[in-house]
Structure formats: structure tokens, C-alpha cells
Design a protein around this motif. Structure first.
Motif: not given
Length: 570
Positions: A230-231, A245-248, A258-259
Motif C-alpha cells: 500500500a502507498v 486525520m484522513d491521510a497523513l 505516504i507521498v
């Protein structure tokens, strides 16, 4: 295998919250991975000019340790607020980890905020320190004289030399080991300001446990994140709940990369990034999806995409974008609904896990629906008295303090900063057994899907950004030409809505195109660029109630009527 429509009930029945008494976001998102998998990539970063690199979990932890020492040396202690005013860059993630492990409170602020917006939040929070790069250093310096509590500004990147200390030499002078503060799950971790319709913006104080409360929604909306390869990438700014809160944080919680792209959103660049970094999961707000759909109608003919899940939130995706995601991106977009105070509570999940841990159908998404309650959350539509509405009857979307098993739901915020009255007004019923109102009106159908009706108050979203009318109105009224103002959304096919201001002029002023441009620049220079009114209409008087309150609803309905008439006339 259970039928798709049965998976929702089965997941709720089997789900149980596990919230330890002691919990710290930095330990969960970085510390444990730095010990277990120190060389695993945490962040792959790229700047708009093409410069790129990566940071491992071990490196992330060591930098966070150094920054924690530097902050402590400047007097930052448990409970102190630290403003983080930077875009998607490595230093932003480092700053969050350092603040959490100090037991301090991270206060993410958009780099788009102007001096007045920054000043209000820094003053209201009593922030002790700020970490800022070149994107916001000028505005922060302009705001600082009115913020006496702000004792230290750490300058990052090209802002070097414009603060009290510079990032690189400050960290280089500190040891790379640090003993983190022990925090309870209920201790405050994040302070995020959310706009309201009356009065100034309110600071929502988020505890460490709220990250756990978000996880069921994150996992489900990302079709059971993570898999081994997963990326994650999202263009959502890490200064907002959607990016933080929804990504990092949830990506780091699961120890995956994470990019971080430090640059402006561009639809073709977004697709190229996802292809280059083999992005499997993303949060793409409807405005971004619409731009991608228009710019690159058939993306898989140009880009080798590996997407398995896309979550979208902020406004309705709509049938056209929903179908495009299925056909062009190869994924069914999972819509999600939440807010800063209680994020990730409703949405869709098109893939789940069966009892043997194999991927199986989740619950089907209905185009146009907000979705259903995520596991661990008891969601209902309630009336003014706090009673659940019959199915098909509009009411206020609310979340109960206790889940379906009678256990405390960890997703809730602690309250509004220094505003107990607003906190109390958010809840209905006994504090230990109460509903938290979202302020959004919806209808729940027979299957438990929610269908959005509109805001209970006057906050609206334009191009994915949440707009609080009162802050824009307050800024407009500061201009000598403006006697009064009301801000409402104007329907817009591409962006959902744009900001429109109705302005009553002061005596001696004329409402011409020159004044329109002057008022727009007035707002742009003080608030965030997305808050300035794209359209201004001058009127003799605003519609008012008998008690002297502006009836924004009248103006909102007028704009909706005009939009319908314009569409019918084509």
C-alpha cells in the motif's frame, strides 16, 4: 460468503473498540515503527520543481527527537500549543511527531491564511511556538506583534533567517534520542479551528484517542487498508482534518509510506504522481476528481495506475464523477461524511474482509448517498428534541457517545477551545448518554443510507473548502465602503459552489467594477484566497429577522432559484 448487503451488519456486530488508557499519536505513528522497521519508507516527497527524496521511519523519529529537544529548550511543555504553518513537506510530519511526544498540542494552520486569520488563531489559542516555511512566513511575521504569547518562531526552508531560530542548525545541535512524555488517550493532541456561522472560528480540541476513533472509517473507506504494498497519496492539505486525520496520520499508523507533494494541484500532475509512486489508495475531493475527469477523460490510456480505493468527501460526488471513477479509474469511489469534531463516521466500503481474512464485498455504494455508519459508530437522524426521526424524514445527522454495544466511542473531540457554551450546544441529552449534532441535515433510507439535504446552519463548502460566512463578512465590513454584508454559496457546476457576497454600501460609495475588485483584494489579503467572494452584488438592504439577524437562507434560496432558472433557459 455473506451477501454484500449483509456485510455492514456483520462488521458492526463483530467490531469492538480497543482504546488503551495510555496512548500517544507519535508513538503509534512513528515510535513503534522506528524500532520495528527503521528502514521502511515513511514519506516519499517531491517538490514542484522535480526535486525528490524519501524519509524512513527511523529518520523521521530521529528528526522528531531533535526537534522535541529544541522546542523544550525554548520552553514548550505539556499542553502548550505549537502552530504548524507548512504544506505537505517532511518537516510538517516531523513537527507533528515532535509536538505529540512532548505532550504538547499541534495546531495546524493553512499556509493560505492571511495575517488576520493567523492572528486570530494564534491569539485565541495562546500558541507558544510556531513552525513556518516560506509559504507563510511573511503573513506570520505580520500577525506576530499582536500575539504576545508567541515566544518562538522556527523558520524552515527558504524562510531561514526570518524567525527566532532556523530549523537545520537548531536540529543539528540537539541529540537524536528523546524520552517521550507519557500521555493518556484523553489528553489533547491537536487543535484545529473550524469556521462557524455566528461569531469567530472555533478551535476543536482533539484528543490522542480520536485517531483510533477514525481508524474504522479510514480502513473501510480505503477498502480495508493496508495491504503489504500500500502507498497513499492525497492532495488534501495536511493543515486540515482531511489531510491530517484522513491521510497523513492513519497511513503512518499502519506503517506504510505516504507521498508528500509540495506544489499546486494539477489534474495531470496528480495522475502522473499516482502512476510514478504506484499509489494504491487516495483521498480525492470531488473538485479534484472533476478536474481530472475534464483534463484526462481516459487516464488509464496514458498512465499506469494501481489504484485500489479512492475516498471522497467535502461535497457530493455526483453521478457523472461516480461513473467516471468506475469506468476510467477502475475503482468505485467511496464517499465519506464527517467533520473536524467527529471525523470519519459515515461512508461506504466496497471491499471488506471475510472471516478467513480474504477480501470480500463490503456494502454497495449508492450514487449520491453519504453512505452508512462505519463500524463502531452509532449514527442517527434526530429531531429538535433529540429523538430519532422515522426513516425518510429529514433531521440532524448525529452520533451517539456510546457505540451500538454501549461502549464509549473514541472519535469525539474534547470540546471547543475556551468555549464551553458552544461545546454544550453541540450535544443533546445527558453528557454520558448523549447525541452529538453535526449540524448537517439528511434523510436516512430503509437500508440505513444517509442522503444529504443541506447545512442546518449557514456554513457551506466551495471547491471542497469549508467556508464560514461570518469571518468573510467580518472582513468585508472592515472596508470603509461596506456598511453590511452577507455571504452565501452560489451554485457552480464545476466547483459545487462559489463564494458570493451581498454588500450594502456605506454612504458616498458607488458599487462599480473597481470597488468589486478592491473588496476582493481586501479579503484576499487578510483571509485565505479561497474565502474571497468570486461574485459581489450590491443591494440596498439585507433581509433581516425581527431581532436584527441577517436571513442568509433567503439569499441562499435566491441563488438556487437563479441557478435553476439559468439552467432551464439554456
Amino acid at each position: 460468503m455473506s451477501a454484500p448487503t449483509d456485510r455492514h451488519a456483520a462488521l458492526h456486530a463483530s467490531f469492538r473498540w480497543q482504546v488503551p488508557a495510555q496512548f500517544n499519536i507519535a508513538e503509534a505513528c512513528c515510535g513503534r515503527w522506528a524500532r520495528r522497521t527503521p528502514r521502511a519508507v515513511a514519506i516519499r516527497w517531491q517538490r514542484e520543481n522535480g526535486e525528490r527524496g524519501s524519509l524512513s521511519y527511523g529518520q523521521l523519529q530521529r528528526q522528531a527527537n531533535r526537534l522535541a529537544h529544541a522546542l523544550a529548550r525554548r520552553g514548550v511543555a505539556r499542553g502548550d500549543r505549537v502552530a504548524i504553518v507548512m504544506p505537505q513537506r517532511v518537516e510538517t510530519a516531523v513537527a507533528h511527531m515532535a509536538v505529540y511526544q512532548l505532550g504538547a498540542v499541534a495546531m495546524p494552520l493553512s499556509m493560505l491564511f492571511g495575517p488576520e486569520a493567523l492572528e486570530y488563531r494564534l491569539r485565541d489559542s495562546g500558541a507558544r511556538a510556531a513552525i513556518v516555511d516560506e509559504s507563510a512566513i511573511a503573513n506570520l511575521r505580520a500577525a506576530r506583534p499582536a500575539c504576545p504569547a508567541l515566544a518562538c518562531v522556527i523558520a524552515v526552508g527558504q524562510a531561514t533567517g526570518q524567525g527566532d531560530m532556523d530549523w537545520a542548525p537548531a536540529l543539528a545541535a540537539e541529540p537524536d534520542r528523546h524520552d517521550p512524555v507519557v500521555t493518556g488517550a484523553d489528553d489533547p493532541a491537536v487543535l484545529i479551528y473550524t469556521s462557524g456561522t455566528t461569531g469567530p472560528p472555533k478551535g476543536a480540541l482533539i484528543p490522542h484517542r480520536a485517531l483510533i476513533g477514525n481508524l474504522s472509517g479510514f480502513v473501510c473507506s480505503q477498502n480495508f487498508f493496508p495491504q503489504d504494498d500500500a502507498v497513499f497519496w492525497s492532495p488534501a492539505d495536511w493543515a486540515w482534518t482531511g489531510g491530517l486525520m484522513d491521510a497523513l496520520l492513519p497511513t503512518l499508523y499502519f506503517g506504510r509510506p505516504i507521498v508528500a507533494y509540495q506544489g499546486r494541484f494539477d489534474p495531470e500532475r496528480a495522475l502522473a504522481l499516482m502512476a510514478e509512486y504506484k499509489v494504491t489508495h487516495s483521498f480525492l475531493f470531488p473538485t479534484a476528481l472533476k478536474a481530472m475527469m475534464k483534463a484526462v477523460p481516459e487516464p488509464r490510456q496514458r498512465f499506469r495506475l494501481r489504484l485500489r480505493a479512492v475516498m471522497s468527501a467535502g461535497e457530493a460526488v455526483g453521478d457523472a464523477v461516480f461513473a467516471w471513477c468506475q469506468q476510467a479509474l477502475g475503482v468505485t469511489v467511496n464517499e465519506m461524511f464527517g467533520q473536524t469534531e467527529i471525523n470519519y463516521i459515515v461512508g461506504n466500503c466496497t471491499r471488506s474482509l471475510d472471516a478467513q481474512g480474504r477480501l470480500a464485498p463490503g456494502w454497495p455504494a449508492k450514487p449520491g448517498s453519504m453512505g452508512r455508519a462505519y463500524p463502531g459508530h452509532r449514527v442517527a437522524v434526530i429531531d429538535d428534541d433529540g429523538r430519532e426521526c422515522p426513516r425518510g424524514t429529514p433531521g440532524d445527522v448525529a452520533v451517539h457517545r456510546l457505540d451500538v454495544h454501549g461502549q464509549p466511542d473514541p472519535v469525539f473531540f474534547l470540546g471547543y477551545w475556551n468555549n464551553p457554551q458552544a461545546t454544550a450546544a453541540k450535544f443533546t441529552g445527558d453528557p454520558a448518554d448523549s447525541w452529538c449534532r453535526t449540524g448537517d441535515t439528511a434523510v436516512m433510507d430503509a437500508d440505513g443510507y444517509l442522503w444529504y439535504q443541506g447545512r442546518s446552519d449557514d456554513v457551506f463548502k466551495a471547491a471542497g473548502y469549508r467556508i464560514g460566512p461570518s469571518e468573510v463578512e467580518n472582513c468585508l465590513v472592515k472596508h470603509p465602503a461596506v456598511a453590511n454584508a452577507a455571504v452565501v454559496p452560489k451554485p457552480d457546476a464545476a466547483r459545487g459552489a462559489v463564494v458570493k457576497a451581498y454588500v450594502v454600501l456605506s454612504p458616498g460609495f458607488s458599487g462599480d467594477t473597481g470597488l468589486v475588485e478592491a473588496l476582493q483584494q481586501h479579503v484576499k489579503g487578510r483571509l485565505a484566497p479561497y474565502e474571497y467572494p468570486k461574485e459581489i452584488e450590491f443591494i440596498d438592504a439585507l433581509p433581516m429577522t425581527t431581532t436584527g439577524k441577517v436571513q442568509r437562507r433567503v439569499l441562499r434560496l435566491q441563488e438556487e432559484d437563479r441557478a435553476r432558472a439559468a439552467t432551464a433557459g439554456r
